[in-house]
Enzyme design. Structure first.
Site, PDB file in Angstrom:
ATOM      1  N   GLU A 191       3.312   0.711  -5.076  1.00  0.00           N
ATOM      2  CA  GLU A 191       4.715   0.801  -4.685  1.00  0.00           C
ATOM      3  C   GLU A 191       5.523   0.617  -5.973  1.00  0.00           C
ATOM      4  O   GLU A 191       5.802  -0.503  -6.395  1.00  0.00           O
ATOM      5  CB  GLU A 191       5.079  -0.286  -3.674  1.00  0.00           C
ATOM      6  CG  GLU A 191       6.508  -0.119  -3.168  1.00  0.00           C
ATOM      7  CD  GLU A 191       7.196  -1.425  -2.802  1.00  0.00           C
ATOM      8  OE1 GLU A 191       8.276  -1.377  -2.193  1.00  0.00           O
ATOM      9  OE2 GLU A 191       6.677  -2.495  -3.157  1.00  0.00           O
TER      10      GLU A 191
ATOM     11  N   ASP B   9       1.986  -4.126  -3.656  1.00  0.00           N
ATOM     12  CA  ASP B   9       3.407  -4.331  -3.424  1.00  0.00           C
ATOM     13  C   ASP B   9       4.141  -4.665  -4.724  1.00  0.00           C
ATOM     14  O   ASP B   9       3.616  -5.352  -5.600  1.00  0.00           O
ATOM     15  CB  ASP B   9       3.593  -5.488  -2.437  1.00  0.00           C
ATOM     16  CG  ASP B   9       5.041  -5.813  -2.173  1.00  0.00           C
ATOM     17  OD1 ASP B   9       5.720  -4.985  -1.547  1.00  0.00           O
ATOM     18  OD2 ASP B   9       5.490  -6.891  -2.600  1.00  0.00           O
TER      19      ASP B   9
END
Length: 739
Positions: free
Chosen positions: A459, A406
């Site tokens: 990401e 993330d």
């Protein structure tokens, strides 16, 4: 031998106050003047007796200790060497408690472990730090080991000492910054915390950063855990090691476990989720963060326990069972992982030893104002080790097949989310976070070295070069990168009414100009259906029929596009409401045929996708893709062909045609890779999907004659707001159409 070894009162006071870094030097048994001095710290005791079991003489021995100083008891054993002994402690209730003495044991962590950790190279850190159940020097118990280099004292408290840490001060292992204590008799299931006297002079209760299990929130204790799970997925693991992810099928179903269906445990999810995902045909599930977090509304992105699966759903072995069942059903598991920032809760990692330990001390690098969280100090070797060992932990101990990392962009740029003057440049004056880059490279290189066949997915929303490049060449070393540009462009295109889409045509084609600059995953993730963005369905204009038709067409366009696919749960239902973690999906929608149609489209997309190697074997090769129609702005039509590798099965190429206008296109002449019969293997406008039933009666015939750069052509019908896939009919040959 009548007097114990002398210890200054000031030193005993430091033992009692918890500020003695070497309690084992005072407590426990120590030879002195021909006997053995025993000291025990039992602040609430009325009496303490040392018991030595019968030896070769057959005689046992008891020696009563006398109270010496504020809960410190001492006495002398009339023996020359330290024996095996126990302490019989009597409290005000009159009951005697026989316990082993933690202060008679050598350190439970070796010098090599300490050295590797301080150098940032301990790849299995969870085997050295944390609460480890051990059979140590012939005794069952738990070794508690914690890194707190600036602490003035550390105690451990828990169920085993009535949550009074005064009885269990830990010893400092010198410059390593590690504190350690082996506590006999502590077994799995025992709750505990560390009590740390920080450099700031404050005592604070802390959860174990390396805890393998934790209490269910809002309780905050760590729990001693020892796995007894027996895996049944060896065939999956062996097969995974042989697969190359880039050239294998990968369609991912993203799941938030707490709101897929409410109130399910890991084991109940193993019964329900596994069958559901298997029926839909997804190759992988991606689980939003399952690491322990206190606030459900954070969706798991504000972590307090990096080594503990979320206890809301069961034990760590229950989570192993869920992954095992997914594997045995042929479904891979990717875990969402958050190494960029962490929760601010005062009982967790924040200012752990009274100083900014895990976080960078300068808020210009250590505080994430947008997310209200601390940023790890990637320049500290031990912190990088804590994190990349955590990646290895989930991939090995839980057999995860990959990690989706993330917020990579927030890690790479020192000025991410900061105005001028709010950030510190690197040593060269740039905005690149060099220490974070080093960490990501270390993490990826270590993960791929240790676990063949796993994948890591970034990401990352910028144009940082080499995200999926080899670390040896300066790349970050990820296996895949989320294609955020594709997601934003295509959703922006679809928000427009069809009559206006001709002015935004390039938004659907632009991603093909950079599609092979990295290895991409096309994400329709949870981020696109929260915070007022509405569901995927609600992003589409028009009446309800047009919205559903456009969604079906878009998903089929996505499944055929170069790159792997990710769909957040609910997208397969045509979910109407925006996602919220506090409620489950709108399963009642499947009572309606038009929503069952979306569900059926997703199932058939996955089925045909997996049966068509052209859609995945050359995802990393621009030669596996060719535009047929990229410029028909007037009709909102796109068409392309996907090619497989030489020698593949007879599935052959796949032709994808999409019409993003509500007007059917009859007699649309389209170039085809070869003459012969081409089956309509998928049509999102089919009756079975609650479409209008416009199509090509199952197939079209391609005749000789060049069109759109192809040697053959066919006149096809392109249904309204629909995608059609064509694949060469079995036995139709592969003629080029040349005369």
């Amino acid at each position: 031998m009548t007097d114990p070894a002398p210890v200054p009162a000031e030193e005993l006071s430091r033992i009692v106050s918890g500020e003695h870094a070497q309690p084992h030097a005072v407590l426990g048994a120590h030879p002195y003047d021909g006997g053995v001095t025993v000291r025990a710290l039992k602040p609430l005791a009325d009496a303490v007796v040392v018991r030595i079991p019968a030896g070769s003489t057959g005689e046992s021995l008891e020696v009563a200790l006398r109270h010496e100083h504020e809960g410190v008891w001492s006495g002398v054993l009339p023996v020359a060497e330290v024996p095996d002994y126990r302490l019989a402690v009597t409290y005000a209730d009159g009951h005697e408690h026989v316990v082993d003495d933690p202060y008679r044991f050598l350190p439970s962590i070796g010098e090599l472990d300490q050295h590797l950790f301080n150098e940032g190279r301990h790849e299995q850190l969870w085997q050295a730090l944390g609460a480890r159940v051990r059979h140590y020097e012939g005794v069952d118990g738990t070794a508690f080991t914690v890194w707190a280099p600036h602490a003035r004292g550390v105690r451990v408290e828990g169920d085993f000492n009535s949550w009074d840490g005064r009885e269990h001060p830990m010893r400092s292992l010198g410059s390593s910054g590690i504190w350690e204590l082996f506590v006999p008799g502590v077994r799995p299931g025992t709750r505990y915390k560390y009590v740390i006297l920080g450099a700031d002079g404050q005592w604070q209760e802390r959860a174990d950063p390396m805890a393998a299990y934790a209490e269910v929130p809002p309780a905050t204790s760590s729990v001693v855990w020892e796995s007894s799970y027996t895996w049944g997925d060896q065939a999956w693991i062996d097969g995974r090691a042989e697969r190359k992810a880039l050239s294998a099928p990968m369609s991912i179903y993203e799941v938030h476990l707490g709101s897929w269906r409410r109130g399910r445990t890991y084991r109940e999810l193993a019964d329900e989720l596994v069958g559901y995902v298997g029926d839909l045909g997804f190759t992988h599930v991606e689980l939003m963060p399952v690491m322990q977090h206190p606030f459900g509304g954070s969706w798991g992105y504000h972590v307090t326990g990096y080594y503990a699966p979320d206890s809301r759903f069961g034990t760590p072995d229950d989570f192993r069972y869920l992954i095992d069942q997914l594997h045995q059903a042929g479904i891979g598991v990717i875990l969402d992982w958050v190494p960029g920032h962490f929760a601010t809760d005062p009982w967790a990692l924040a200012r752990f030893d009274g100083t900014p330990l895990y976080e960078h001390p300068d808020p210009r690098r250590g505080w994430h104002a947008e997310w209200g969280s601390y940023i790890f100090d990637f320049g500290r070797r031990e912190v990088r080790n804590f994190l990349y060992s955590n990646a290895v932990y989930w991939l090995t101990e839980f057999h995860a097949d990959g990690l989706r990392v993330d917020g990579v962009a927030s890690m790479l740029y020192l000025d991410y989310g900061r105005a001028s003057g709010e950030w510190l440049p690197n040593q060269y004056g740039g905005r690149e976070h060099l220490e974070a880059v080093q960490f990501l490279q270390e993490m990826n290189a270590t993960a791929y070295k240790r676990m063949p066949g796993i994948v890591t997915v970034a990401e990352e929303s910028t144009a940082w070069p080499g995200v999926t490049g080899d670390t040896a060449g300066g790349g970050l070393g990820f296996g895949f990168k989320w294609n955020m540009g594709w997601m934003h462009d295509t959703l922006d295109y679809l928000r427009h009414e069809p009559v206006h889409r001709s002015y935004h045509h390039h938004e659907m084609t632009f991603a093909l100009t950079y599609a092979w600059s990295e290895n991409y995953v096309l994400p329709l993730s949870h981020d696109e259906v929260v915070h007022g963005k509405g569901s995927l369905l609600r992003k589409m204009p028009g009446d309800r029929w047009q919205q559903l038709a456009t969604l079906r067409a878009y998903l089929a366009f996505m499944w055929a596009h170069p790159g792997k696919q990710l769909l957040f749960m609910g997208g397969e239902l045509g979910q109407e409401s925006e996602w919220a973690e506090s409620r489950e999906l709108d399963w009642w929608l499947l009572d309606h045929p038009e929503h069952r149609g979306v569900h059926a489209v997703v199932r058939d997309l996955n089925r045909v996708y997996r049966d068509t190697p052209a859609l995945w074997t050359r995802d990393g090769d621009p030669g596996g893709f060719g535009w047929l129609v990229a410029d028909d702005t007037a009709n909102n039509v796109f068409a392309f062909v996907r090619h497989g590798t030489d020698g593949e099965d007879d599935a052959g190429p796949l032709v994808c045609v999409t019409n993003f206008s509500p007007v059917p296109r009859h007699g649309y002449v389209l170039g085809m890779p070869s003459v012969g019969v081409w089956e309509e293997v998928l049509n999102t406008d089919a009756d079975v999907y609650a479409g209008s039933g416009v199509g090509n009666l199952g197939s079209v015939t391609a005749d000789p004659g060049e069109s759109h750069g192809q040697p053959a052509h066919a006149a096809i019908t392109v249904p309204p707001l629909a995608t059609v896939w064509f694949r060469r009919a079995v036995g139709a040959g592969s003629g080029t159409g040349a005369e």
